[in-house]
Motif scaffolding. Structure first.
Motif: not given
Length: 364
Positions: A260-262, A291-293, A297-299, A323-330
């Motif tokens: 999941r997104n961390t 670890v951050i790098h 990169h994964k996320l 337009k509502r989706a572009r830029g959002g993170f899963q």
């Protein structure tokens, strides 16, 4: 990284509702909205766009912040002694984390200059002070903070705390102290940060409840960083605790293996990296930076329309014209739901990384 940050900000702005709060979750595959909502995550959304504005002021972002401020003003209620609370629509209680996160949004916006109108700025500062008074009053006998408050006719705080809300409250009070000269909460902070560090640092081991340590992690580490800048009692101790928790996050919680997104972890890890640098602990700083790098990169592969989307076979160019989706993170590489808080945390983590790890001015 810079392109991804800009896209994340656009997603936040595109998903602000007419009344000023935000669409909670948009599914770009079905093109439907999740009817659920969260008072706390809505507060985080204001904090998120205020952070975007703090790092790079834009007029459209300012307008979104002002619109959100109007929304929370409509739902702000005074208690009998002048404290202010946010009675978020549909919520059965005043959630301490909701007030803390909306207050953090106001703090970041005021740090960036705040409203253009002097009267409007004065109103915002007065509102913030009312929220801060409420948050400080939520401290309990064990020096944790009550997770919520029941309005009339009960008019009392709940006798339970939350690792998330404890950390959010501490961070809010510390940032108000460090950046807006709200110096009256020193004793509340000192008692609270000691109690929370003692409770949550070993909760995963003592109680067999890693979620309590995880819930406090990024808020606690950000708070330890801010506390270390004050030079108050035991400031150096909290640098060590932050590095211990970074070790836990990397090697025990194994953040790089999570599906999941961390982004929440990286909000804390960047601050741990800064504290490792302050301690001249080059080995810890190098390990945390790696670890951050790798983690970001994964996320970043999970961002709709993002610069690394081609590295995710489940995403590619899907949703890029929405337009509502572009830029959002899963929240997962395969799942198409775009929750406002996921992009908020991801945006903050990337802003921190850009400034402190990858910019020309970053310390090496």
């Amino acid at each position: 990284l810079k392109d991804s940050i800009q896209l994340g900000e656009e997603f936040m702005l595109q998903n602000q509702l007419p009344q000023g709060n935000f669409a909670y979750e948009y599914h770009w595959g079905r093109k439907t909205d999740n009817p659920d909502d969260s008072a706390v995550r809505q507060g985080g959304a204001l904090w998120g766009i205020a952070l975007f504005y703090l790092y790079e002021p834009k007029e459209k972002t300012r307008a979104a912040i002002e619109k959100c401020f109007d929304f929370i003003l409509r739902h702000t209620k005074p208690l009998s002694d002048g404290r202010l609370v946010i009675d978020y629509p549909g919520s059965r209680q005043v959630k301490t984390g909701c007030v803390a996160l909306y207050a953090l949004g106001l703090i970041e916006y005021l740090r960036a200059g705040g409203p253009k109108s002097a009267d409007r700025k004065k109103l915002m500062e007065k509102t913030l002070d009312g929220y801060l008074e409420f948050l400080a009053s939520q401290q309990m006998a064990d020096n944790h903070f009550s997770s919520g408050y029941l309005l009339a006719p009960k008019n009392k705080k709940i006798k339970a705390s939350s690792p998330y809300f404890d950390g959010e409250t501490l961070l809010c009070l510390l940032k108000a102290n460090n950046y807006l000269n709200r110096k009256k909460y020193k004793e509340v902070i000192e008692k609270g940060i000691f109690a929370c560090a003692k409770s949550y640092t070993f909760a995963w081991q003592r109680d067999g409840k890693p979620n309590r340590t995880k819930g406090f992690y990024q808020w606690g580490t950000m708070s330890f960083y801010e506390y270390a800048q004050t030079n108050w009692q035991d400031a150096a101790l909290y640098k060590d605790i932050a590095l211990f928790l970074a070790h836990w996050m990397i090697y025990h919680h194994q953040t790089l293996r999570r599906t999941r997104n961390t982004a929440y972890a990286h909000e804390g890890l960047v601050h741990a990296y800064l504290l490792a640098q302050e301690k001249n602990d080059k080995k810890a700083a190098a390990a945390i930076k790696e670890v951050i790098h790798r983690g970001l990169h994964k996320l970043m592969r999970w961002q709709v329309g993002g610069p690394l989307r081609k590295l995710n076979k489940y995403l590619l160019d899907g949703g890029i014209k929405d337009k509502r989706a572009r830029g959002g993170f899963q929240n997962h590489r395969k799942e198409k739901g775009l929750r406002i808080d996921v992009t908020q945390h991801q945006g903050h983590a990337m802003l921190l990384a850009q400034k402190h790890l990858f910019s020309a001015n970053a310390k090496k």
